[in-house]
Design a protein around this motif. Sequence first.
Motif, PDB file in Angstrom:
ATOM      1  N   LEU A   1       0.819  -1.209   0.000  1.00  0.00           N
ATOM      2  CA  LEU A   1       0.000   0.000   0.000  1.00  0.00           C
ATOM      3  C   LEU A   1       0.854   1.262   0.000  1.00  0.00           C
ATOM      4  O   LEU A   1       0.441   2.299  -0.527  1.00  0.00           O
ATOM      5  CB  LEU A   1      -0.912   0.011   1.229  1.00  0.00           C
ATOM      6  CG  LEU A   1      -2.209  -0.804   1.148  1.00  0.00           C
ATOM      7  CD1 LEU A   1      -2.895  -0.820   2.503  1.00  0.00           C
ATOM      8  CD2 LEU A   1      -3.152  -0.225   0.096  1.00  0.00           C
ATOM      9  N   SER A   2       2.046   1.172   0.581  1.00  0.00           N
ATOM     10  CA  SER A   2       2.911   2.353   0.662  1.00  0.00           C
ATOM     11  C   SER A   2       3.402   2.804  -0.702  1.00  0.00           C
ATOM     12  O   SER A   2       3.951   3.907  -0.818  1.00  0.00           O
ATOM     13  CB  SER A   2       4.111   2.053   1.582  1.00  0.00           C
ATOM     14  OG  SER A   2       3.664   1.747   2.893  1.00  0.00           O
ATOM     15  N   PHE A   3       3.234   1.982  -1.718  1.00  0.00           N
ATOM     16  CA  PHE A   3       3.634   2.353  -3.077  1.00  0.00           C
ATOM     17  C   PHE A   3       2.443   2.857  -3.891  1.00  0.00           C
ATOM     18  O   PHE A   3       2.578   3.096  -5.089  1.00  0.00           O
ATOM     19  CB  PHE A   3       4.277   1.163  -3.774  1.00  0.00           C
ATOM     20  CG  PHE A   3       5.629   0.805  -3.206  1.00  0.00           C
ATOM     21  CD1 PHE A   3       6.796   1.240  -3.822  1.00  0.00           C
ATOM     22  CD2 PHE A   3       5.736   0.058  -2.049  1.00  0.00           C
ATOM     23  CE1 PHE A   3       8.036   0.934  -3.290  1.00  0.00           C
ATOM     24  CE2 PHE A   3       6.968  -0.257  -1.515  1.00  0.00           C
ATOM     25  CZ  PHE A   3       8.125   0.179  -2.138  1.00  0.00           C
ATOM     26  N   LEU A   4       1.296   3.005  -3.247  1.00  0.00           N
ATOM     27  CA  LEU A   4       0.100   3.493  -3.944  1.00  0.00           C
ATOM     28  C   LEU A   4      -0.205   4.947  -3.636  1.00  0.00           C
ATOM     29  O   LEU A   4      -1.244   5.458  -4.048  1.00  0.00           O
ATOM     30  CB  LEU A   4      -1.121   2.644  -3.549  1.00  0.00           C
ATOM     31  CG  LEU A   4      -1.319   1.347  -4.333  1.00  0.00           C
ATOM     32  CD1 LEU A   4      -2.566   0.638  -3.838  1.00  0.00           C
ATOM     33  CD2 LEU A   4      -1.428   1.620  -5.823  1.00  0.00           C
ATOM     34  N   TYR A   5       0.684   5.620  -2.924  1.00  0.00           N
ATOM     35  CA  TYR A   5       0.454   7.022  -2.616  1.00  0.00           C
ATOM     36  C   TYR A   5       0.645   7.834  -3.899  1.00  0.00           C
ATOM     37  O   TYR A   5       1.753   7.950  -4.422  1.00  0.00           O
ATOM     38  CB  TYR A   5       1.413   7.491  -1.534  1.00  0.00           C
ATOM     39  CG  TYR A   5       1.134   8.883  -1.031  1.00  0.00           C
ATOM     40  CD1 TYR A   5      -0.100   9.210  -0.485  1.00  0.00           C
ATOM     41  CD2 TYR A   5       2.111   9.875  -1.089  1.00  0.00           C
ATOM     42  CE1 TYR A   5      -0.363  10.491  -0.010  1.00  0.00           C
ATOM     43  CE2 TYR A   5       1.863  11.152  -0.619  1.00  0.00           C
ATOM     44  CZ  TYR A   5       0.620  11.450  -0.082  1.00  0.00           C
ATOM     45  OH  TYR A   5       0.366  12.720   0.378  1.00  0.00           O
ATOM     46  N   GLY A   6      -0.441   8.379  -4.404  1.00  0.00           N
ATOM     47  CA  GLY A   6      -0.430   8.940  -5.747  1.00  0.00           C
ATOM     48  C   GLY A   6       0.320  10.235  -5.913  1.00  0.00           C
ATOM     49  O   GLY A   6       0.554  10.670  -7.047  1.00  0.00           O
ATOM     50  N   ARG A   7       0.742  10.887  -4.832  1.00  0.00           N
ATOM     51  CA  ARG A   7       1.405  12.185  -4.935  1.00  0.00           C
ATOM     52  C   ARG A   7       2.916  12.066  -5.051  1.00  0.00           C
ATOM     53  O   ARG A   7       3.616  13.086  -5.083  1.00  0.00           O
ATOM     54  CB  ARG A   7       1.053  13.038  -3.715  1.00  0.00           C
ATOM     55  CG  ARG A   7      -0.409  13.400  -3.616  1.00  0.00           C
ATOM     56  CD  ARG A   7      -0.789  13.850  -2.217  1.00  0.00           C
ATOM     57  NE  ARG A   7      -0.033  14.994  -1.760  1.00  0.00           N
ATOM     58  CZ  ARG A   7      -0.426  16.269  -1.861  1.00  0.00           C
ATOM     59  NH1 ARG A   7      -1.591  16.532  -2.431  1.00  0.00           N
ATOM     60  NH2 ARG A   7       0.306  17.254  -1.416  1.00  0.00           N
ATOM     61  N   ALA A   8       3.456  10.841  -5.085  1.00  0.00           N
ATOM     62  CA  ALA A   8       4.914  10.678  -5.108  1.00  0.00           C
ATOM     63  C   ALA A   8       5.293   9.451  -5.916  1.00  0.00           C
ATOM     64  O   ALA A   8       4.539   8.484  -6.000  1.00  0.00           O
ATOM     65  CB  ALA A   8       5.456  10.564  -3.682  1.00  0.00           C
ATOM     66  N   THR A   9       6.480   9.502  -6.510  1.00  0.00           N
ATOM     67  CA  THR A   9       7.041   8.335  -7.188  1.00  0.00           C
ATOM     68  C   THR A   9       8.012   7.641  -6.241  1.00  0.00           C
ATOM     69  O   THR A   9       9.119   7.264  -6.622  1.00  0.00           O
ATOM     70  CB  THR A   9       7.763   8.750  -8.486  1.00  0.00           C
ATOM     71  OG1 THR A   9       8.734   9.760  -8.185  1.00  0.00           O
ATOM     72  CG2 THR A   9       6.783   9.293  -9.504  1.00  0.00           C
ATOM     73  N   LYS A  10       7.587   7.470  -5.026  1.00  0.00           N
ATOM     74  CA  LYS A  10       8.393   6.820  -4.005  1.00  0.00           C
ATOM     75  C   LYS A  10       7.480   6.037  -3.073  1.00  0.00           C
ATOM     76  O   LYS A  10       6.306   6.381  -2.912  1.00  0.00           O
ATOM     77  CB  LYS A  10       9.185   7.843  -3.171  1.00  0.00           C
ATOM     78  CG  LYS A  10      10.227   8.634  -3.959  1.00  0.00           C
ATOM     79  CD  LYS A  10      10.968   9.605  -3.062  1.00  0.00           C
ATOM     80  CE  LYS A  10      11.986  10.411  -3.869  1.00  0.00           C
ATOM     81  NZ  LYS A  10      13.026   9.556  -4.441  1.00  0.00           N
ATOM     82  N   GLY A  11       8.027   5.008  -2.468  1.00  0.00           N
ATOM     83  CA  GLY A  11       7.325   4.379  -1.372  1.00  0.00           C
ATOM     84  C   GLY A  11       7.333   5.319  -0.189  1.00  0.00           C
ATOM     85  O   GLY A  11       8.348   5.973   0.084  1.00  0.00           O
ATOM     86  N   VAL A  12       6.229   5.432   0.516  1.00  0.00           N
ATOM     87  CA  VAL A  12       6.136   6.366   1.643  1.00  0.00           C
ATOM     88  C   VAL A  12       6.173   5.605   2.953  1.00  0.00           C
ATOM     89  O   VAL A  12       5.933   4.386   2.995  1.00  0.00           O
ATOM     90  CB  VAL A  12       4.857   7.227   1.539  1.00  0.00           C
ATOM     91  CG1 VAL A  12       4.937   8.173   0.356  1.00  0.00           C
ATOM     92  CG2 VAL A  12       3.605   6.354   1.451  1.00  0.00           C
ATOM     93  N   SER A  13       6.473   6.324   4.017  1.00  0.00           N
ATOM     94  CA  SER A  13       6.688   5.663   5.295  1.00  0.00           C
ATOM     95  C   SER A  13       5.397   5.158   5.930  1.00  0.00           C
ATOM     96  O   SER A  13       5.410   4.194   6.689  1.00  0.00           O
ATOM     97  CB  SER A  13       7.399   6.614   6.256  1.00  0.00           C
ATOM     98  OG  SER A  13       6.660   7.818   6.387  1.00  0.00           O
ATOM     99  N   LEU A  14       4.273   5.838   5.650  1.00  0.00           N
ATOM    100  CA  LEU A  14       2.958   5.374   6.086  1.00  0.00           C
ATOM    101  C   LEU A  14       2.139   5.067   4.852  1.00  0.00           C
ATOM    102  O   LEU A  14       2.170   5.823   3.878  1.00  0.00           O
ATOM    103  CB  LEU A  14       2.242   6.444   6.908  1.00  0.00           C
ATOM    104  CG  LEU A  14       2.676   6.652   8.360  1.00  0.00           C
ATOM    105  CD1 LEU A  14       1.943   7.848   8.952  1.00  0.00           C
ATOM    106  CD2 LEU A  14       2.421   5.428   9.199  1.00  0.00           C
TER     107      LEU A  14
END
Length: 968
Positions: free
Chosen positions: A918-931
């Motif tokens: 799920l951390s790779f589905l954050y649509g505002r970034a081309t990065k995995g996010v911490s939450l």
Amino acid sequence: MSHPNIKATSDVGRGAAGNGRAVPLGGRGGAQTLPIRGGGSPSMGRGGHRGSSARPTGYGDDEFTDPKSQIYNPQPEAPSAAVAAKEELDRPIAGPLVFETLGDDIPLPVRPGFATSGTRINLRTNHFALTLDLEKTMYRYLITISDPEIPVGRKRRQFFSVIFNEIPEFKAMRNRVATDYADTMITAGELELGPLHTKQYRLHYHEVEELPRSSTKASRVTVALTGVVPTSGMSRYLESMPGDSTDLEHRLTTLQALNIVVNATPNEDPTVWQASRNVFARFPRNANPVNMNVYENMDLTGGLIGVRAYYSSTKTSTARILLNLHGQCSPFYPELSLLVLMKTFLGKCNDLLALENFMQRLRVRFDYVKDEERQSVKTYRTVQGISHRMKPQGDLGSQGDPGRGYETSNTVRFHCAKYSREITVTEYFFQEHGITLKFPNAPVVNFGSAANPVWIPAELGIVGPGQPFRGKLSDEQTSNMLLIAARGPAENARRLVGAGAEVMGIHADNPILSAFGISISTKMIVVPARVLQPPTLLYGDGKKVIPRDASWNLHGIKFYAPGTLKDWSYLRCGQSIFTQQHLQALRNQIKECGLGNTIPMPADDYHAELGIGADEKTDKALYHALQKAKKDGVKFLFVILDTEAKAIHARLKFLADVVIGIQHTVLLSSKVRVQCNQTNRGAQYFANVMQKVNMKIGGINHILAPIGNPLELLVNSTMLVGIDVSHPTYTSMRKAPSVVGLVASVDNKFVQWLGTTRLQEGGVEMVASIGELMSERLRVYGEKHQRYPKNIVIYRDGVSEGQFKTVLTEEVSAIEAVCAKKYANKGQDPPKFVVIICGKRHRTRFYPMNQKDADVRHNCNPRSGTVVDRGVTSEKYYDFCIQPHVALTGTAKPCHCTVIRDDIKIGPDVIQKVTHNLSFLYGRATKGVSLCPPGESLPPLLRLASLLTGDTDFAISLLCRSHVRTGQ
């Protein structure tokens, strides 16, 4: 009235209230040209102190900084075999976990086992094994002080020092007594308090640095034995199985006692000061307080320094007790001449009211008073304010403030009984103390009260050492703080086992720990970990992308489901530059991402001249420009800014989102220029901006490829929910509310999220309106799918272990009640719940032991996908630490997750993979996010809601929370 603890009574000039000459915060006299304006010290001239933002080479470095050594591995070690054996013994246990002392038996899920997916590795962690000698007994006492004027804080700490120094029973204990300086005391032997195990004493409060005064009111101190610390109960707790019914009180009581005893060493060390609760720093002393030279390497600018401090806390894990030791950077006032401090502050912020707030409650040392043998006597006083006077409207003083000026030692007058006349502060110090002031035209400082001021020239005082700053840092100070704090894992690890252990007294011959039967290992523990593989992402035209180091780029890639951008234009602000070349590059990127090929609406008249910061001129300019664009039919606006100032960003968001109602996104002029220069660092800027644009116009950037995706188990039946509460900061307006945010997925691919916010009483964590919020999200889901979800997976951020029960009994129960009614109306069975407490407000860090297990591109942090659920995790709870992201700077901070309800029983492997992917589905970034998105989507929502309160400081704090990606 005079200060109650100053031995000499004729040391300062006093202005009595109501004498017609001395007013509460000033006296007579005109405004003066401020003689201390600028960045230098009085004795050094204008160039004496570095007043610019330039930082010296090696800023923030110390003996532990070594760029060539990026792996901390002093010797090969393996995880504890005894802990591993106990974990294996625990694995077959299943069933609900019930704690006897929680009141209503609230079942929590027992860990169903340990996950096995991923590549196995070992990591160090910032925890040290702590062992107890069960043959030694610790006693617990309650301390009650009758004087209500001695609350928790500095005065109470001072009074405890008086207690330990003047009560014979305590003096005899020496290293065998420890306290939390509130109401609890732990001893290594029983005190002789009589048959009732209680005793009263009468003591006079005084500052530790000064002699006691019998004229002060005596306070009654009561010491009462409350029991023995249950260390044997803790031992039984650690030996118990996860499913055993356990007396949690023994664990909590023992951990509290251990924390008090461990903190006794830095508390007793006169060279160590407390930055905050359980945080200690060895404060650097300044032998030459007329300049900041000794602080050059840690100068945050504006009169503050960044000092490395260390947090410690004990915790339990499988089969052992651990001490968590963490390094951080805390802002302190420097040990400096008060006049130099004022000059340094005004060099960055030329505002007298801001200066007064900056100095409020500051402790200052004076040594101009002489005893009978003409020896200097050190006295301490607390700043109450500086000398103000109101000026007629239009009378501009040196500060440019038409309504306010300041008084000086030459102009403040008061009636002096000794000389039977009015006298200035300058005259008083010359006649009474033989002191000729060097800077009589500097603002004079009040060390008394508003009703009875005590005026002392700032040049005579030295700021006392070890005083932490409690206010809000400027953008520049925050940036400098991060430069000091955000260090790589190897450097931080070396610092912990070196300076951190030394500050906390972690060594074999510590007399305090030895007296209590406590020993702490000097080595970090090693724990097993695993590294999960990144998911495959799916973009437009079937393009698949596999992230590398939790990152990927959008070059030549179209969005999975692009929206259509139309009726758009751009707004230039301040001195930002946006040429036709820049516009064409933006249009090309819009087309490349699949958002259309429309021509922007004319933007010749869209320009906002900004003022200085977020002032009235800035507000008016932004408002009129946004309003004109809205009136002209613009639906989407690219706002070009020439500054990254968070205050201006917050005002723009408020005006555009709340007042005007126009969709927009921000482009930084400097990054636009880099983009158009086609350098590698700037090539992705427009593409990254397009991600936000596409989401705002209803598109989908990317999804997870279905093959090997654990989320497929939940597709077509599950709603993901994120819940968080943000509380007002200490700089927020009085009685500011807390902001509640709830986001929930509305599609089967978990990429579209809708949010709801509410305001509630400030500082309250539990969401009172949770049923109403959830009802709104279920209504939208039901309208889209014609049914409600079978499963609801909740990621709840921001709650502690002590609130797990409350989340289940108040929040989840309220959601269940809403679901029961709605589902019954549709003829559906009630949903199954998974509730996961997730958060990053913890101090656990991990350190790779070799290069192959490290992210060598980012400070040799643990690699993206690192998961730890053994060795350092809870002995009872179903928890794990996961790090889907990479830390661009500093040491990566993992997300700590605890499953407190699992009706679906999907197992640890699946639940960890779901959280990771799920951390790779954050649509505002081309990065995995911490939450993962349920948590990461909340800060922008909460920031927008905070703007509705009008609390800009609160909004800026949330803006920082959503933007800062460094690890510490």
